[in-house]
Scaffold this active site. Structure first.
Site, PDB file in Angstrom:
ATOM      1  N   LYS A  17       0.843  -1.212   0.000  1.00 35.92           N
ATOM      2  CA  LYS A  17       0.000   0.000   0.000  1.00 35.92           C
ATOM      3  C   LYS A  17       0.877   1.262   0.000  1.00 35.92           C
ATOM      4  CE  LYS A  17      -0.231  -0.401   5.029  1.00 35.92           C
ATOM      5  NZ  LYS A  17      -1.065  -0.792   6.174  1.00 35.92           N
ATOM      6  N   ARG A  37      -9.983  -0.008  15.972  1.00 34.44           N
ATOM      7  CA  ARG A  37      -9.898   0.887  14.824  1.00 34.44           C
ATOM      8  C   ARG A  37     -10.882   0.392  13.767  1.00 34.44           C
ATOM      9  NH1 ARG A  37      -4.351   1.290  11.406  1.00 34.44           N
ATOM     10  NH2 ARG A  37      -5.022  -0.821  10.960  1.00 34.44           N
ATOM     11  N   TYR A  52      15.551  29.794   8.095  1.00 35.13           N
ATOM     12  CA  TYR A  52      14.414  30.569   8.608  1.00 35.13           C
ATOM     13  C   TYR A  52      14.505  30.751  10.117  1.00 35.13           C
ATOM     14  CZ  TYR A  52      11.999  30.152   4.129  1.00 35.13           C
ATOM     15  OH  TYR A  52      11.657  30.247   2.811  1.00 35.13           O
ATOM     16  N   MET A  87      11.473  24.226   2.134  1.00 36.11           N
ATOM     17  CA  MET A  87      10.737  23.383   1.185  1.00 36.11           C
ATOM     18  C   MET A  87      11.671  22.665   0.212  1.00 36.11           C
ATOM     19  SD  MET A  87       7.619  24.348  -1.383  1.00 36.11           S
ATOM     20  CE  MET A  87       6.514  24.983  -0.145  1.00 36.11           C
TER      21      MET A  87
HETATM   22  C1  LIG Z   1      -0.262  -1.874   6.766  1.00 41.20           C
HETATM   23  C2  LIG Z   1      -0.827  -3.142   7.247  1.00 41.20           C
HETATM   24  C3  LIG Z   1      -0.012  -4.269   7.432  1.00 41.20           C
HETATM   25  C4  LIG Z   1       1.504  -4.221   7.322  1.00 41.20           C
HETATM   26  O1  LIG Z   1       2.032  -3.695   8.504  1.00 41.20           O
HETATM   27  P1  LIG Z   1       3.622  -3.508   8.688  1.00 41.20           P
HETATM   28  O2  LIG Z   1       3.783  -3.014  10.072  1.00 41.20           O
HETATM   29  O3  LIG Z   1       4.025  -2.503   7.675  1.00 41.20           O
HETATM   30  O4  LIG Z   1       4.218  -4.827   8.442  1.00 41.20           O
HETATM   31  C5  LIG Z   1      -0.632  -5.449   7.782  1.00 41.20           C
HETATM   32  N1  LIG Z   1      -1.969  -5.521   7.948  1.00 41.20           N
HETATM   33  C6  LIG Z   1      -2.781  -4.462   7.793  1.00 41.20           C
HETATM   34  C7  LIG Z   1      -4.236  -4.607   8.012  1.00 41.20           C
HETATM   35  C8  LIG Z   1      -2.246  -3.225   7.458  1.00 41.20           C
HETATM   36  O5  LIG Z   1      -3.053  -2.171   7.321  1.00 41.20           O
END
Ligand SMILES: *Cc1c(COP(=O)(O)O)cnc(C)c1O
Length: 360
Positions: free
Chosen positions: A34, A130, A255, A303
């Protein structure tokens, strides 16, 4: 073109994947790619893992469609399932697996007009609070799902661990035992482990594990040391010194002059900033590698640029190579200096930084 790039070693991602597989020999491992493969390039990483990972996971359906459009035919699991009923047809047409966490999503699938079956993973909330069905809700929906011809028979019951990076938190064992007992009651396959659990909690290894962050070569938790597992950082974020100057005691840098010279100082400026994803809140002293040597960041990150103190590197000059994080300087260390985690830095790299893929 400015000399700022992130090199990505795809072979390192494959070998980190193989390491995850070796650490959990009884499990299949779904590679989590992802958020643009945690900044490493969604399609390229998916291609590199073809023939290694039996399935891939992304958060949202658009990411899965992007992979299908690029010709990736590996099974893809969408971790947050669908956000609208119309997306089921899209998922079915593209042979996408759905992780479902809410009753509403289940109703959408059960009332499907198309023949199905859709491959469904069910998410159980075992304590992270969650996403996921409550254990009591599961009893109500499981029988319907198993009986429905719209749903593929091989349901997987999945949960996400809240504290697997903390080896002392008792919640992890409770979560593992709750999901295992629910899966046993309904005769379902199970998926529990993220990267931290693959490395630190063998009792969480199940039919499917879901490694993400570790695939990119860094340890997912401060109490889990990268080197000791043999992970290899896949991304190196590189740039060069574009200017140097000498300043007198009392003169400031950047800055609001957040850093002021206490001795006559040589300052080097690097063409990378928060517009590229380098954290703006990195404090004075955050490590940067110039010619392979550590120097401290000085002054506010802007930036398009940041500055370092080169006073102790006599020979450093414009054109010299810089590593912001990567093989020699852990992204976790930079993140920790900036009060965040490596996940955020990698996923937060912006589209302005070209990715330079290296095959071997
Ligand atoms: C992102 C995610 C993972 C992977 O987690 P890592 O800590 O990056 O290994 C696994 N399961 C779900 C549901 C996630 O959202």
């Amino acid at each position: 073109m400015r000399p700022t790039t992130a090199t990505v070693r795809l072979d390192a991602i494959v070998s980190n994947y193989q390491l995850a597989s070796r650490m959990a020999p009884g499990s299949k491992n779904i590679a989590v790619i992802k958020a643009n493969a945690y900044g490493h390039g969604l399609v390229q990483v998916a291609r590199a893992l073809q023939g290694h990972a039996p399935a891939l996971a992304v958060a949202f359906i658009d990411e899965a469609i992007q992979l299908r459009e690029a010709g990736i035919d590996t099974p893809i699991l969408v971790l947050q399932g669908i956000h609208h009923q119309d997306e089921i047809a899209e998922a079915e047409a593209a042979d996408i697996w759905l992780m479902l966490h809410h009753k509403r999503q289940l109703e959408w699938v059960l009332s499907l007009n198309t023949p199905g079956p859709v491959t469904v993973w069910l998410k159980l909330d075992t304590g992270m609070h969650r996403l996921g069905l409550a254990p009591a809700e599961l009893d109500g929906v499981c029988a319907d799902l198993i009986a429905s011809e719209k749903v593929h028979r091989d349901l997987v019951l999945c949960t996400h661990l809240a504290s697997a990076d903390d080896m002392d938190d008792p919640l992890t064992a409770q979560q593992i035992s709750l999901v295992r007992s629910c899966a046993a009651r309904h005769g379902l396959a199970t998926s529990i482990a993220n990267s931290a659990a693959i490395l630190g909690w063998p009792e969480s290894h199940a039919d499917w594990n879901r490694p993400g962050y570790m695939l990119y070569g860094n340890s997912p938790g401060s109490s889990l040391d990268t080197g000791s597992f043999g992970l290899s950082p896949a991304m190196t974020l590189k740039s060069v010194i574009v200017a140097t100057r000498c300043i007198a005691v009392g003169e400031g840098v950047g800055y609001n002059s957040r850093w002021v010279a206490q001795r006559p100082s040589k300052i080097g400026t690097i063409a990378i900033g928060y517009g590229d994803g380098y954290p703006r809140h990195a404090p004075n002293g955050t490590p940067v590698l110039v010619n392979g040597e550590r120097v401290p960041l000085v002054g506010r990150v802007s930036m398009d640029a940041l500055s370092v103190d080169l006073t102790d590197l006599e020979k450093a000059e414009a054109g010299d190579p810089v590593e912001l994080w990567g093989q020699q300087l852990s992204v976790n260390e930079v993140a920790s200096a900036a009060g965040t985690i490596g996940y955020q830095l990698l996923a937060g790299l912006t589209g302005r930084v070209p990715l330079d893929f290296i095959q071997d």
